[in-house]
Write an enzyme that holds these catalytic residues in place. Structure first.
Site, PDB file in Angstrom:
ATOM      1  N   CYS A   1      14.632 -40.555  -4.505  1.00 42.66           N
ATOM      2  CA  CYS A   1      14.716 -40.258  -3.249  1.00 42.66           C
ATOM      3  C   CYS A   1      14.844 -41.698  -2.376  1.00 42.66           C
ATOM      4  O   CYS A   1      14.633 -42.838  -2.954  1.00 42.66           O
ATOM      5  CB  CYS A   1      13.446 -39.625  -2.689  1.00 42.66           C
ATOM      6  SG  CYS A   1      11.916 -40.666  -2.764  1.00 42.66           S
TER       7      CYS A   1
ATOM      8  N   GLU B   1      -1.488 -40.927  -2.125  1.00 44.31           N
ATOM      9  CA  GLU B   1      -0.829 -40.672  -1.069  1.00 44.31           C
ATOM     10  C   GLU B   1      -1.632 -39.880  -0.037  1.00 44.31           C
ATOM     11  O   GLU B   1      -2.074 -40.434   1.133  1.00 44.31           O
ATOM     12  CB  GLU B   1       0.457 -39.916  -1.175  1.00 44.31           C
ATOM     13  CG  GLU B   1       1.073 -39.588   0.277  1.00 44.31           C
ATOM     14  CD  GLU B   1       2.193 -38.609   0.233  1.00 44.31           C
ATOM     15  OE1 GLU B   1       3.154 -38.424  -0.535  1.00 44.31           O
ATOM     16  OE2 GLU B   1       2.373 -37.851   1.201  1.00 44.31           O
TER      17      GLU B   1
ATOM     18  N   SER C   1      10.886 -39.857  -8.609  1.00 42.03           N
ATOM     19  CA  SER C   1      10.631 -41.103  -9.183  1.00 42.03           C
ATOM     20  C   SER C   1      11.646 -41.676 -10.318  1.00 42.03           C
ATOM     21  O   SER C   1      11.503 -42.632 -11.010  1.00 42.03           O
ATOM     22  CB  SER C   1       9.186 -41.257  -9.548  1.00 42.03           C
ATOM     23  OG  SER C   1       8.356 -40.562  -8.775  1.00 42.03           O
TER      24      SER C   1
HETATM   25 FE1  F3S Z   1      10.134 -38.026   0.507  1.00 40.89          FE
HETATM   26 FE2  F3S Z   1      10.677 -39.933  -1.403  1.00 40.89          FE
HETATM   27 FE3  F3S Z   1       9.284 -40.498   0.785  1.00 40.89          FE
HETATM   28  S1  F3S Z   1       9.913 -37.726  -1.494  1.00 40.89           S
HETATM   29  S2  F3S Z   1       8.263 -38.952   1.157  1.00 40.89           S
HETATM   30  S3  F3S Z   1      11.503 -39.838   0.812  1.00 40.89           S
HETATM   31  S4  F3S Z   1       8.775 -41.309  -1.159  1.00 40.89           S
END
Ligand code: F3S
Length: 763
Positions: free
Chosen positions: A14, A126, A262
């Site tokens: 992502c 997190e 990831s």
């Molecule tokens: Fe979403 Fe990736 Fe940030 S899954 S919260 S864009 S680290």
């Protein structure tokens, strides 16, 4: 086996993870030791790659003293950042902006006096980080059951772990609402994570078996696994291709592949390639199915790995009915009705359409139909008891003088609920705020996904350009092109392809970059070029720069050297005689050195060899024209065309004895020479100036003689009539004379006799 392999529409890295990795790689080798606080991503291969570049993982922020401490995308508690700074480390915050938004929401809810509940895995960094930003009273719950057990205050604020499944969030919120009257929810779910989960759900619905590529430590990957299993598919989590078990595919028709946020691209590709290889006829999977059960390196068969089974996803029971109906935060970040955000994800548009209508709340974005267009406002039907009013100034962020410039009767538009029961008892709406809201969501999604946006530049400002991205996005001058740009005004009004590289809604800041898009494309092109390049190929390229010894030509992200000697079949004194910067040319790849990353190119090799038909063009005995290009002791070299030179030996220069060639020729002389011998194989032509001169003399003589003959003939032709006349005259004269003589002869006897009387006549 004979399995069709399909991949999820959204999978892999992502935007947040990609950004963190890029930041870490940029930090590596920057002259100071670089550290990450905990593993940057849940992927051993990526961690290994970073370690090779000197980026070390530390658990204690103080261990980064004197170096650079990179905060991973999960974020970190504020006191951790303080400790690192206090220890003398430079903190580089690679917290994903979506996570940062969740941290900010937690802090704000706490500031309102609410007890913050973080919906998510309490053991996940997190979640711990988000909770820490809310202060010491914050709690965390991963499931509805855990939410039941929490000690709660009178007012609760809920913040979601970004990667949580929406149904899990809703289950937790339902429990909290049942227990506490005043619950406010900040929906901080990440669009990228949700899209991956939605895509995995669709994938699982059509597949017999799903492979989730990711690390078992990754919450993201584990949730994808749970989503697939909830959808009824057999699913396996593999860290890499090495963990694939051919037995999983035995007797299956369709195999799906998805990957956590990831998981790098190359890891996904490796899995796909291995599956393809397994799929080839006569593969081992078909031959030894018995070896597949329980024998994989992952230790996995159709059943879940222990850590997977125990993950929070095991608690999920929702059916996904609530998509698109999440709660508003009261701060303009609430989820709307599930309408598409227009950024090409194509997901979310259908979800929520059958959901029973909920009462409108201020801060919510909803959709309505324009039912009346007045002079200074429009009425919009949003399914409320009365129509909502959008005043003229709430229609657009641009200046408009009448509502008709923006909407017309019957239009379906998005509106932001300003007040459900305004001062005049009316529902007050804003299209402008809704557009902004959607623009922000779209930008956040684009950021998370790494989506490329095509937008127009509207203004040049100090230090960069303003791009219309629904709001005003800033593109720094250093992010416009791969190289330096001196005049930014040339971009105003033009469309550019950009990526969001930084976004902070609270600071109303969006930073865009065209450079990263171009750089990425350049790198792809470069990789592709290195992959496919081979000696002997003809490649199209562009001359990038010129030096005294040649030119550098970009043949697709890779610069090759075109040496001056390879530029032309003819003699070249300087590369600039043949090419100039910016020229598009075809070149032949002469040599490729992958280790040293060097490529040699030839321009002349891409052109016809002029020696190929030299014996036809310059047949022996013919006299040809050329220019003296070099004079040496034994003769002179004469260029007949670029790349073809012949030698006039000193003995062939003149009819007389020549001591030095310079007596006869100089460089630059245009001459004519006779071809004595041609040998295209050895690239040799022997010429003779002497014989050409002789030929010429003979030719002149022949011409002279021919002229002479022509002149003679011409004289006869010219004088013919006159001669005839003269002949006639002579003949006439002769006849006359003869007659005269005859007459005289006849007369003379008489005259004699008469003479005796006197007179001799006129003759
Ligand atoms: Fe979403 Fe990736 Fe940030 S899954 S919260 S864009 S680290």
């Amino acid at each position: 086996m004979d399995v069709r392999v399909v991949t999820a529409e959204k999978l892999g890295f992502c935007g947040g993870v990609r950004r963190a990795v890029e930041i870490a790689l940029a930090g590596a080798g920057a002259g100071r030791p670089a550290f990450t606080l905990g593993p940057l991503v849940h992927n051993p291969a990526v961690i290994g790659h970073l370690a090779e570049r000197g980026v070390r993982v530390v658990d204690d922020p103080a261990a980064a003293a004197g170096g650079v401490l990179i905060i991973r995308s999960h974020g970190a508690p504020p006191e951790v950042l303080e400790r690192a700074r206090a220890a003398g480390a430079t903190v580089v915050d690679a917290t994903c902006p979506v996570v940062r938004r969740a941290q900010a929401a937690a802090r704000e809810l706490a500031a309102e006096g609410r007890q913050v509940v973080v919906a998510g895995d309490p053991g996940h960094p997190e979640v711990a980080g988000i909770a820490a930003w809310a202060g010491p009273g914050a709690r965390a719950a991963a499931t509805a059951a855990e939410a039941e057990r929490l000690e709660l205050g009178e007012r609760v604020g809920v913040v979601a772990q970004t990667t949580l499944r929406r149904e899990d969030l809703e289950a937790i919120v339902d429990v909290l609402r049942r227990r506490v009257a005043d619950v406010r929810v900040a929906d901080t779910l990440c669009a990228a994570a949700q899209e991956r989960q939605d895509a995995a759900r669709r994938l699982a619905a059509g597949a017999d078996v799903v492979i989730v590529v990711g690390d078992a430590a990754s919450a993201n990957a584990r949730k994808l696994l749970a989503v697939c299993r909830d959808a009824g598919a057999e699913a396996h989590l593999v860290e890499s291709a090495a963990f694939l078990d051919p037995g999983w595919f035995s007797g299956k028709a369709v195999a799906g592949v998805t990957a956590g946020a990831s998981t790098p691209d190359w890891s996904i590709k490796e899995v796909l390639r291995t599956m393809e290889e397994m799929n080839e006829p006569g593969d081992v999977a078909e031959e030894k199915p018995s070896g597949s059960e329980g024998s994989s390196a992952a230790g996995g068969d159709a059943g879940p790995a222990p850590e997977e089974a125990g993950g929070p996803a095991a608690e999920g029971t929702g059916e996904g009915t609530g998509e698109g109906t999440g709660e508003g935060t009261g701060e303009g970040t609430g989820e709307g009705t599930g309408e598409g955000t227009g950024e090409g994800t194509g997901e979310g548009t259908g979800e929520g359409s059958d959901v029973p209508m909920k009462p409108l709340k201020a801060g919510e974005v909803t959709r309505g139909r324009v039912v009346a267009v007045g002079q200074d406002n429009v009425l919009v039907d949003v399914g409320h008891k009365s129509e909502g009013v959008v005043p003229l100034w709430e229609l657009s962020h641009q200046h408009v003088t009448s509502p008709g410039e923006v909407v017309k009767l019957g239009d379906e538009i998005n509106v932001f609920v300003l007040a459900v029961d305004g001062p005049e008892g009316v529902l007050r709406l804003s299209k402008k705020r809704a557009d902004e809201e959607i623009a922000w969501r779209c930008l956040e999604e684009a950021y998370a996904e790494g989506t490329i946006l095509e937008r127009r530049i509207i203004e040049e400002v100090k230090g960069g350009l303003i791009v219309d991205v629904g709001i005003r996005g800033f593109m720094p001058a250093s992010h416009v092109e791969r190289g330096y740009v001196s005049d930014l005004s040339q971009y105003v009004g033009k469309a550019v392809r950009v990526r969001v590289i930084e976004i902070d809604r609270h600071k109303n800041r969006v930073i865009l970059s065209q450079k990263v898009v171009l750089e990425e494309e350049y790198q792809h092109l470069r990789e592709e070029t290195w992959k496919t390049i081979a000696e002997g190929q003809i490649r199209h390229g562009v001359v990038k720069s010129i030096t005294d010894f040649g030119a550098f030509v970009d043949i697709g992200g890779v610069d090759g050297l075109l040496h001056v000697s390879e530029m032309s079949w003819g003699r070249v004194n300087h590369p600039s005689e043949v090419v100039k910067e910016g020229d598009a040319i075809d070149v032949m790849v002469l040599r490729v050195d992958r280790e040293k990353e060097k490529i040699s190119l030839g321009l002349k090799q891409a052109l016809p060899d002029p020696w190929t038909d030299a014996d036809t063009k310059y047949p022996v005995g013919s006299v040809v024209a050329g220019k003296v290009v070099r004079v040496v002791g034994f003769g002179a070299f004469v260029q007949l065309e670029p790349g073809v030179e012949g030698l006039v030996h000193i003995s062939q220069l003149a009819n007389r004895r020549v001591a030095t060639p310079e007596e006869v020729v100089s460089v630059g002389d245009d001459i004519r020479a006779k071809v004595l011998r041609v040998n295209p194989g050895e690239r040799r032509i022997s010429l003779s100036l002497k014989e050409a001169d002789q030929e010429q003399e003979k030719a002149v003589m022949r011409e002279y003689m021919s002229d002479q003959r022509r002149e003679t003939a011409t004289l006869g032709e010219m004088l013919g009539p006159a001669l005839e006349q003269a002949k006639d005259r002579i003949q006439s004269e002769k006849k006359r004379t003869t007659r005269k003589r005859a007459a005289r002869a006849k007369v003379e006897p008489e005259a004699e006799s008469a003479g005796k009387d006197g007179d001799g006549g006129e003759e």
